[in-house]
Design a protein around this motif. Sequence first.
Motif, PDB file in Angstrom:
ATOM      1  N   GLN A  31       0.943  -1.214   0.005  1.00  0.00           N
ATOM      2  CA  GLN A  31      -0.122  -0.201  -0.068  1.00  0.00           C
ATOM      3  C   GLN A  31       0.736   1.312   0.021  1.00  0.00           C
ATOM      4  O   GLN A  31       1.079   1.836   0.967  1.00  0.00           O
ATOM      5  CB  GLN A  31      -0.990   0.196   1.170  1.00  0.00           C
ATOM      6  N   PRO A  32       1.590   1.530  -1.156  1.00  0.00           N
ATOM      7  CA  PRO A  32       2.440   2.654  -0.965  1.00  0.00           C
ATOM      8  C   PRO A  32       1.524   3.983  -0.750  1.00  0.00           C
ATOM      9  O   PRO A  32       0.423   4.230  -1.032  1.00  0.00           O
ATOM     10  CB  PRO A  32       2.531   2.935  -2.706  1.00  0.00           C
ATOM     11  N   GLY A  33       2.161   4.809   0.063  1.00  0.00           N
ATOM     12  CA  GLY A  33       1.679   5.953   0.788  1.00  0.00           C
ATOM     13  C   GLY A  33       1.237   7.030  -0.260  1.00  0.00           C
ATOM     14  O   GLY A  33       0.377   7.909   0.218  1.00  0.00           O
ATOM     15  N   ASN A  34       1.766   7.028  -1.364  1.00  0.00           N
ATOM     16  CA  ASN A  34       1.370   8.431  -2.436  1.00  0.00           C
ATOM     17  C   ASN A  34       0.748   7.695  -3.557  1.00  0.00           C
ATOM     18  O   ASN A  34       0.744   8.675  -4.365  1.00  0.00           O
ATOM     19  CB  ASN A  34       2.676   8.832  -2.684  1.00  0.00           C
ATOM     20  N   TYR A  35       0.024   6.871  -3.488  1.00  0.00           N
ATOM     21  CA  TYR A  35      -0.880   6.348  -4.439  1.00  0.00           C
ATOM     22  C   TYR A  35      -2.379   5.666  -3.941  1.00  0.00           C
ATOM     23  O   TYR A  35      -2.499   5.250  -2.977  1.00  0.00           O
ATOM     24  CB  TYR A  35      -0.149   5.174  -5.401  1.00  0.00           C
ATOM     25  N   ASP A  36      -3.304   6.133  -4.824  1.00  0.00           N
ATOM     26  CA  ASP A  36      -4.638   5.814  -4.428  1.00  0.00           C
ATOM     27  C   ASP A  36      -4.532   4.103  -4.680  1.00  0.00           C
ATOM     28  O   ASP A  36      -3.846   3.651  -5.566  1.00  0.00           O
ATOM     29  CB  ASP A  36      -5.661   6.239  -5.305  1.00  0.00           C
ATOM     30  N   SER A  92       7.341  -1.002 -10.667  1.00  0.00           N
ATOM     31  CA  SER A  92       8.215  -0.279  -9.543  1.00  0.00           C
ATOM     32  C   SER A  92       9.112  -1.043  -8.690  1.00  0.00           C
ATOM     33  O   SER A  92       9.926  -0.427  -8.051  1.00  0.00           O
ATOM     34  CB  SER A  92       6.959   0.567  -8.752  1.00  0.00           C
ATOM     35  N   GLU A 172      12.080   5.091  -0.641  1.00  0.00           N
ATOM     36  CA  GLU A 172      11.405   6.499  -0.827  1.00  0.00           C
ATOM     37  C   GLU A 172      10.291   6.767  -1.772  1.00  0.00           C
ATOM     38  O   GLU A 172       9.531   7.535  -1.553  1.00  0.00           O
ATOM     39  CB  GLU A 172      12.615   7.558  -0.897  1.00  0.00           C
ATOM     40  N   LEU A 174       8.184   5.298  -2.983  1.00  0.00           N
ATOM     41  CA  LEU A 174       6.947   4.591  -2.916  1.00  0.00           C
ATOM     42  C   LEU A 174       6.249   4.962  -1.520  1.00  0.00           C
ATOM     43  O   LEU A 174       5.032   4.691  -1.305  1.00  0.00           O
ATOM     44  CB  LEU A 174       6.909   3.092  -2.912  1.00  0.00           C
ATOM     45  N   GLU A 175       6.977   5.818  -0.585  1.00  0.00           N
ATOM     46  CA  GLU A 175       6.493   5.811   0.613  1.00  0.00           C
ATOM     47  C   GLU A 175       6.297   4.667   1.381  1.00  0.00           C
ATOM     48  O   GLU A 175       5.051   4.533   1.971  1.00  0.00           O
ATOM     49  CB  GLU A 175       5.465   6.855   0.584  1.00  0.00           C
ATOM     50  N   SER A 198       5.143   4.580   6.942  1.00  0.00           N
ATOM     51  CA  SER A 198       5.943   5.721   7.449  1.00  0.00           C
ATOM     52  C   SER A 198       5.920   5.831   8.805  1.00  0.00           C
ATOM     53  O   SER A 198       6.964   6.306   9.681  1.00  0.00           O
ATOM     54  CB  SER A 198       5.326   7.183   7.086  1.00  0.00           C
TER      55      SER A 198
END
Length: 259
Positions: A31-36, A92, A172, A174-175, A198
Amino acid sequence: MYDLPSEEVGEPGLPDQFHPLQAELLRLTFQPGNYDPEQVFSAMDLNVYYDENHTRRYKRPDWFGVVGVPRLYENRDLRLSYVVWQEGVSPSLVVELLSPSTQGQDLGQVEGEVDGTPTKWEVYERILRVPYYVVYDRTMGGFRGFELERGATAESPRYVEVEVRENRWWLEGLELGVGLWQGTYENVNRLWLRFYGSSGDWIPTPTERERQARESAEQREEEERQAKEWERQAREAAEQRAERFRRLLMENGINPDDV
């Protein structure tokens, strides 16, 4: 995607029970922090077609994740394979689970085919240019991480091994972090590879989230029960004090109703 084969006759499948369980845990916690979430796709043991000029060439990672593409193919269907030139986005992150039969390929220790077919390492590094690459050796209980060298030229991108500290590596771009977790998944207690956020906490699976929600609800119910019990005890204590005071007044000839 519908025309290219999703598997070859006689091609070996997953080598053991560990591979699908480990890959599924990665999928559930990716669950990447910067993507829906609807713009995140991941899969295990799925053909990745990488060369439009050689459409029969593909690699089959144990697990890979892609960001910036719909979770469903064209927002409507499950994928049979991942066709890079059709999707427009390379993976990715790729994770390979080491086994004796594939270790040389996973670590870039084999030569390419005589017909010019590139190795798995070459495809990930030079053709797809996957930013993050992880190999996990469960027999040794450790993983290695490789990242495309920052500033590498377009002609010669290459992987550089990163320093994995305390069995964790923060990605980094993918947060999101990947690390080793000792715990029970699918009733098996062992060292698993999974993702963390994070905050440093492991990202829970849906089953873990349900359990956490249930435990939180039970805890709230217990706290409410205790609060009601304390309130009852406080009320009884107040009534007892009032009764003692009333008796004391009466023993001294004072009518409590006159006070």
